[in-house]
Design an enzyme around this catalytic site. Structure first.
Site, PDB file in Angstrom:
ATOM      1  CB  ALA A  77      43.850   8.761  48.546  1.00 29.15           C
ATOM      2  CG  ASP A  78      42.555  13.988  44.363  1.00 26.19           C
ATOM      3  OD1 ASP A  78      43.555  14.691  44.622  1.00 26.19           O
ATOM      4  OD2 ASP A  78      41.480  14.467  43.953  1.00 26.19           O
ATOM      5  CD  GLN A  79      38.814  14.959  51.345  1.00 27.40           C
ATOM      6  OE1 GLN A  79      39.916  15.251  51.809  1.00 27.40           O
ATOM      7  NE2 GLN A  79      37.749  14.808  52.101  1.00 27.40           N
TER       8      GLN A  79
END
Length: 200
Positions: A77-79
């Site tokens: 995941a990336d934010q």
């Protein structure tokens, strides 16, 4: 009721909050941080939409781990926090955290969350969502007190939404899990659809 898990799962992230979120919904998993050099990807995609950058980072992190652990299903995941077209990176210092919060005070910004699920070299699923947040107008004293209390030095936007950081806002539109960096509902739905997990 229990969660039946039919294959090993790896979280390609050292994020404590993501680990807590997966544990809270009954998943068993290993943690293998990807070690991906994010700045290189960010520089190469500096003119790309934020949604594309988040997706590319999530995919790179996932594949970096899944290719070396082909027996498992790997979640990456990336934010990205975006304000007026600019990306607010993790502050890494108290002064930068206070400066970021001062820039967000009384303003609207967005949090982008991208996720990838892969096995071996194959990407099985990708997802992107956005939450919009309106921050209260904060005094310098409030900002200083919050940063000293919560130490959000590794948090996109310089706040920890999972805790007392919620006091900073007047309105949030979208999935609150997105703000925390992992959109659990669509992720769990995909794990069920692929029969990686089931209710038992």
């Amino acid at each position: 009721m229990a969660i039946a898990q039919h294959a090993p799962i790896i979280l390609a992230s050292g994020s404590t909050i993501r680990q807590q979120m997966l544990k809270a919904v009954g998943l068993t998993f290993s943690v293998v941080p990807s070690g991906v050099e994010e700045d290189t990807i960010k520089e190469a995609m500096k003119d790309s939409p934020v949604s594309d950058l988040a997706a590319a980072l999530a995919a790179a992190k996932t594949l970096a781990v899944s290719t070396t652990h082909p027996e498992a299903y790997t979640i990456g995941a990336d934010q990205i926090c975006e304000h007026n077209g600019a990306i607010l990176s993790k502050p890494q210092s108290y002064d930068r955290a206070e400066a970021q919060l001062a820039s967000l005070s009384g303003q609207t910004h967005t949090q982008h969350c991208a996720m990838t699920l892969a096995r071996g070299n194959e990407i099985l699923w990708q997802f992107h969502d956005v939450a919009t947040l309106i921050m209260r107008t904060l005094t310098p004293e409030e900002i200083h007190a919050y940063v000293a209390a919560d130490a959000p030095l590794s948090s996109c936007g310089s706040y920890k939404f999972e805790g007392i950081g919620r006091h900073l806002f007047t309105r949030v539109t979208g999935d609150h899990d997105v703000v925390q960096g992992l959109a659990l509902v669509p992720l769990l739905a995909q794990l069920h659809a692929l029969n990686i997990i089931a209710l038992a």
